[in-house]
Design a protein around this motif. Structure first.
Motif, PDB file in Angstrom:
ATOM      1  N   GLY A 114       7.528   3.097   2.376  1.00 29.17           N
ATOM      2  CA  GLY A 114       6.553   4.113   2.206  1.00 29.17           C
ATOM      3  C   GLY A 114       5.187   4.092   2.144  1.00 29.17           C
ATOM      4  N   ILE A 115       4.805   2.670   2.027  1.00 33.13           N
ATOM      5  CA  ILE A 115       3.389   2.321   1.741  1.00 33.13           C
ATOM      6  C   ILE A 115       2.480   2.915   2.936  1.00 33.13           C
ATOM      7  CG2 ILE A 115       3.479   0.051   2.705  1.00 33.13           C
ATOM      8  CD1 ILE A 115       1.741  -0.731   0.206  1.00 33.13           C
ATOM      9  N   SER A 116       2.918   2.959   4.048  1.00 34.04           N
ATOM     10  CA  SER A 116       1.950   3.199   5.090  1.00 34.04           C
ATOM     11  C   SER A 116       1.578   4.684   4.847  1.00 34.04           C
ATOM     12  CB  SER A 116       2.700   3.090   6.617  1.00 34.04           C
ATOM     13  OG  SER A 116       1.688   3.223   7.547  1.00 34.04           O
ATOM     14  N   THR A 117       2.663   5.283   4.404  1.00 33.34           N
ATOM     15  CA  THR A 117       2.301   6.774   4.372  1.00 33.34           C
ATOM     16  C   THR A 117       1.422   6.893   3.141  1.00 33.34           C
ATOM     17  OG1 THR A 117       4.555   7.556   5.226  1.00 33.34           O
ATOM     18  CG2 THR A 117       3.343   9.037   4.026  1.00 33.34           C
ATOM     19  N   PHE A 118       1.908   6.413   2.067  1.00 31.62           N
ATOM     20  CA  PHE A 118       0.766   6.490   0.987  1.00 31.62           C
ATOM     21  C   PHE A 118      -0.564   6.161   1.239  1.00 31.62           C
ATOM     22  CE2 PHE A 118      -0.912   4.401  -2.762  1.00 31.62           C
ATOM     23  CZ  PHE A 118      -0.944   5.393  -3.675  1.00 31.62           C
ATOM     24  N   LEU A 119      -0.841   5.076   1.983  1.00 29.67           N
ATOM     25  CA  LEU A 119      -2.250   4.571   2.449  1.00 29.67           C
ATOM     26  C   LEU A 119      -2.902   5.792   2.976  1.00 29.67           C
ATOM     27  CD1 LEU A 119      -1.700   0.681   2.732  1.00 29.67           C
ATOM     28  CD2 LEU A 119      -2.849   2.064   0.693  1.00 29.67           C
ATOM     29  N   ARG A 120      -2.235   6.028   4.125  1.00 30.89           N
ATOM     30  CA  ARG A 120      -2.675   7.154   5.023  1.00 30.89           C
ATOM     31  C   ARG A 120      -3.187   8.499   4.473  1.00 30.89           C
ATOM     32  NH1 ARG A 120       1.465   7.740   7.994  1.00 30.89           N
ATOM     33  NH2 ARG A 120       1.035   5.771   9.297  1.00 30.89           N
ATOM     34  N   LYS A 121      -2.548   8.867   3.285  1.00 33.60           N
ATOM     35  CA  LYS A 121      -2.978   9.986   2.336  1.00 33.60           C
ATOM     36  C   LYS A 121      -4.449   9.862   1.903  1.00 33.60           C
ATOM     37  CE  LYS A 121       1.533  11.395   1.186  1.00 33.60           C
ATOM     38  NZ  LYS A 121       2.403  11.787  -0.032  1.00 33.60           N
ATOM     39  N   ILE A 122      -4.814   8.697   1.825  1.00 33.07           N
ATOM     40  CA  ILE A 122      -6.260   8.339   1.208  1.00 33.07           C
ATOM     41  C   ILE A 122      -7.333   8.619   2.226  1.00 33.07           C
ATOM     42  CG2 ILE A 122      -7.899   6.621   0.288  1.00 33.07           C
ATOM     43  CD1 ILE A 122      -5.312   5.118  -0.761  1.00 33.07           C
ATOM     44  N   ASP A 123      -7.814   9.863   1.945  1.00 34.29           N
ATOM     45  CA  ASP A 123      -8.831  10.433   2.790  1.00 34.29           C
ATOM     46  C   ASP A 123     -10.147  10.272   2.538  1.00 34.29           C
ATOM     47  OD1 ASP A 123     -10.076  11.972   4.851  1.00 34.29           O
ATOM     48  OD2 ASP A 123      -9.591  13.713   3.935  1.00 34.29           O
ATOM     49  N   GLN A 124     -10.775   8.904   2.319  1.00 33.36           N
ATOM     50  CA  GLN A 124     -12.254   8.456   2.194  1.00 33.36           C
ATOM     51  C   GLN A 124     -12.371   7.010   2.556  1.00 33.36           C
ATOM     52  OE1 GLN A 124     -11.480   8.276  -2.446  1.00 33.36           O
ATOM     53  NE2 GLN A 124     -13.486   7.085  -2.132  1.00 33.36           N
ATOM     54  N   GLU A 125     -13.563   6.622   2.729  1.00 39.57           N
ATOM     55  CA  GLU A 125     -13.917   5.152   3.035  1.00 39.57           C
ATOM     56  C   GLU A 125     -13.258   4.449   1.947  1.00 39.57           C
ATOM     57  OE1 GLU A 125     -17.551   4.287   4.283  1.00 39.57           O
ATOM     58  OE2 GLU A 125     -17.602   5.806   5.800  1.00 39.57           O
ATOM     59  N   ARG A 136       3.757 -11.078   2.457  1.00 43.98           N
ATOM     60  CA  ARG A 136       4.023  -9.860   1.813  1.00 43.98           C
ATOM     61  C   ARG A 136       4.831  -8.894   2.818  1.00 43.98           C
ATOM     62  NH1 ARG A 136       1.929 -12.031  -2.915  1.00 43.98           N
ATOM     63  NH2 ARG A 136      -0.482 -12.469  -2.667  1.00 43.98           N
ATOM     64  N   PHE A 137       4.443  -8.975   4.051  1.00 44.77           N
ATOM     65  CA  PHE A 137       4.945  -8.108   5.070  1.00 44.77           C
ATOM     66  C   PHE A 137       5.767  -8.796   6.020  1.00 44.77           C
ATOM     67  CE2 PHE A 137       1.982  -5.783   2.876  1.00 44.77           C
ATOM     68  CZ  PHE A 137       2.379  -4.391   3.048  1.00 44.77           C
ATOM     69  N   GLY A 138       6.717  -9.853   5.763  1.00 46.31           N
ATOM     70  CA  GLY A 138       7.390 -10.607   6.660  1.00 46.31           C
ATOM     71  C   GLY A 138       9.019 -10.500   6.290  1.00 46.31           C
ATOM     72  N   GLU A 139       9.403 -10.059   5.211  1.00 44.60           N
ATOM     73  CA  GLU A 139      10.848 -10.064   5.051  1.00 44.60           C
ATOM     74  C   GLU A 139      11.403  -8.750   5.841  1.00 44.60           C
ATOM     75  OE1 GLU A 139       8.486  -9.581   2.632  1.00 44.60           O
ATOM     76  OE2 GLU A 139       8.516 -11.743   1.829  1.00 44.60           O
ATOM     77  N   GLU A 171       5.478  -1.253  10.692  1.00 45.92           N
ATOM     78  CA  GLU A 171       5.159   0.095  10.015  1.00 45.92           C
ATOM     79  C   GLU A 171       3.757   0.617  10.018  1.00 45.92           C
ATOM     80  OE1 GLU A 171       6.985   0.819   6.302  1.00 45.92           O
ATOM     81  OE2 GLU A 171       8.993  -0.124   6.905  1.00 45.92           O
ATOM     82  N   LEU A 172       3.162  -0.745  10.062  1.00 39.42           N
ATOM     83  CA  LEU A 172       1.550  -0.455   9.702  1.00 39.42           C
ATOM     84  C   LEU A 172       0.781  -0.282  10.983  1.00 39.42           C
ATOM     85  CD1 LEU A 172       1.036  -3.010   6.812  1.00 39.42           C
ATOM     86  CD2 LEU A 172       1.346  -0.535   6.583  1.00 39.42           C
TER      87      LEU A 172
END
Length: 389
Positions: A114-125, A136-139, A171-172
């Motif tokens: 769910g990290i993609s959804t979490f980061l998507r919620k950040i609404d600023q630069e 980190r994202f290979g397994e 996912e990203l």
């Protein structure tokens, strides 16, 4: 006790609480709480210990922030290259520069569902850093049930393994696309480009820049060595340069060698004992050209050097002069006799340092004497321009 009421949900927290609309300009890391889910934690200060940064780090840094200012959507940068090339230093510099510009930095050092959804919620630069992205994202997601010790599911063929290895990266993709709210800069580093999802390569809509970090050039090695070797050991600079001629040397390896040299240890002993590659059979690729007294030179020819041992090498070069047929000439020399030319930043072998010259074309040796011919033509030196990919 603090109670936060969101829609029909009441969350109860202990301790102090501050509610704000924006993240402060500092460095955060993503963490997981088994009860409340993903959250941001203080990462701490990122410091740069290098007194001087070599290469084009500052130019690239200005380039990405200048582009980010002009972008109206998400912006991605991929940093690829072998270990020890300066990628981690670059993302540290990026983090420091972002905070100076008032932009928060988020370090993602682990995959969470769910990290993609979490980061998507950040609404600023924000700047989001993925160091060693392929690790980190290979397994895989273990969707096949039982996995063996290598992380591969039983009964899968190679293609299915590759697909699963990229599942976290997949996912990203939408996050990098810029569909999410806010404008984010994503910095990804990888050691092996083949482990990166194909939908991130050659896709500037997702990853705008791809900076390829290669081995330091002779000029960079020379500058680094002179700046960091103690005055009493400056004579070792030439030996380090000559070692780099026959072996790929990263900044990490260079730093380790100089550490040993500054302790009074020779380059030869340092290379023998350090945890670095010293395989003289790797045969680096060179553009080789012959230079003559009349200032003319032969066209550079790409060649692979043959190393007989750590001191002795040879090069084969095609040669044609004075309307004669083209011949293959073998030139043998000692690595210690190479001279580093600070004007061209190439390696030069003076003609009087050549150990042996002979015709390498066994099909036609007749009366051709390459040493005599080259002397008549006025050969002065041979120039070696190494490929540092």
């Amino acid at each position: 006790m603090k109670i936060i009421h969101i829609d029909n949900r009441y969350n109860i927290f202990e301790g102090s609480m501050t509610i704000t609309d924006k993240l402060d300009a500092k460095v955060y890391s993503v963490r997981l709480d088994s009860d409340t889910g993903l959250y941001l934690d203080d990462y701490g200060d990122i410091s740069i210990h290098e007194k001087k940064v070599y290469g084009q780090h500052y130019e690239k840094l200005e380039k990405i922030f200048s582009a980010f200012e002009r972008f109206s959507r998400n912006f991605g940068v991929l940093l690829s290259g072998a270990k020890g090339m300066g990628k981690t230093l670059f993302i540290k510099m990026t983090a420091v520069e972002a905070v100076k510009r008032g932009i928060p930095v988020i370090v993602v050092d682990k995959y969470y569902e769910g990290i993609s959804t979490f980061l998507r919620k950040i609404d600023q630069e924000v700047v989001i850093l993925f160091d060693e992205f392929e690790k980190r994202f290979g397994e895989d997601h273990n969707t096949c049930g039982i996995n063996n010790d290598m992380g591969f599911g039983f009964g899968m063929n190679h293609n299915s393994v590759s697909g699963m290895m990229f599942s976290h990266q997949t996912e990203l993709l939408e996050l990098f696309d810029g569909i999410s709210s806010g404008k984010k800069m994503f910095i990804l580093t990888c050691n092996e480009i083949s482990t990166i999802n194909n939908y991130l390569i050659d896709r500037p809509g997702r990853i705008h820049y791809h900076f390829r970090f290669t081995y330091p050039t002779p000029k960079e090695i020379m500058l680094y060595s002179r700046d960091n070797i103690k005055p009493e050991y400056q004579d070792q600079c030439k030996i380090i340069l000559n070692y780099s001629f026959m072996s790929k040397i990263s900044y990490d390896a260079l730093r380790a060698i100089i550490f040993e040299v500054n302790s009074g240890i020779s380059v030869e002993e340092a290379v023998n004992d350090l945890n670095i590659s010293r395989d003289v059979r790797s045969s680096p690729e060179f553009a080789v050209s012959l230079h003559f007294r009349n200032k003319s030179s032969s066209a550079p020819q790409m060649n692979m050097l043959n190393f007989f041992n750590e001191d002795f090498a040879s090069i084969e070069i095609k040669y044609r002069k004075r309307k004669m047929k083209q011949r293959i000439i073998t030139i043998e020399f000692l690595l210690k006799d190479l001279e580093f030319d600070e004007h061209s930043f190439q390696f030069k072998l003076p003609v009087d340092k050549i150990q042996n010259i002979y015709c390498g074309d066994s099909r036609d040796n007749d009366d051709f004497d390459p040493e005599e011919i080259l002397e008549k033509d006025g050969l002065e030196y041979i120039m070696f321009n190494k490929s540092y990919i």
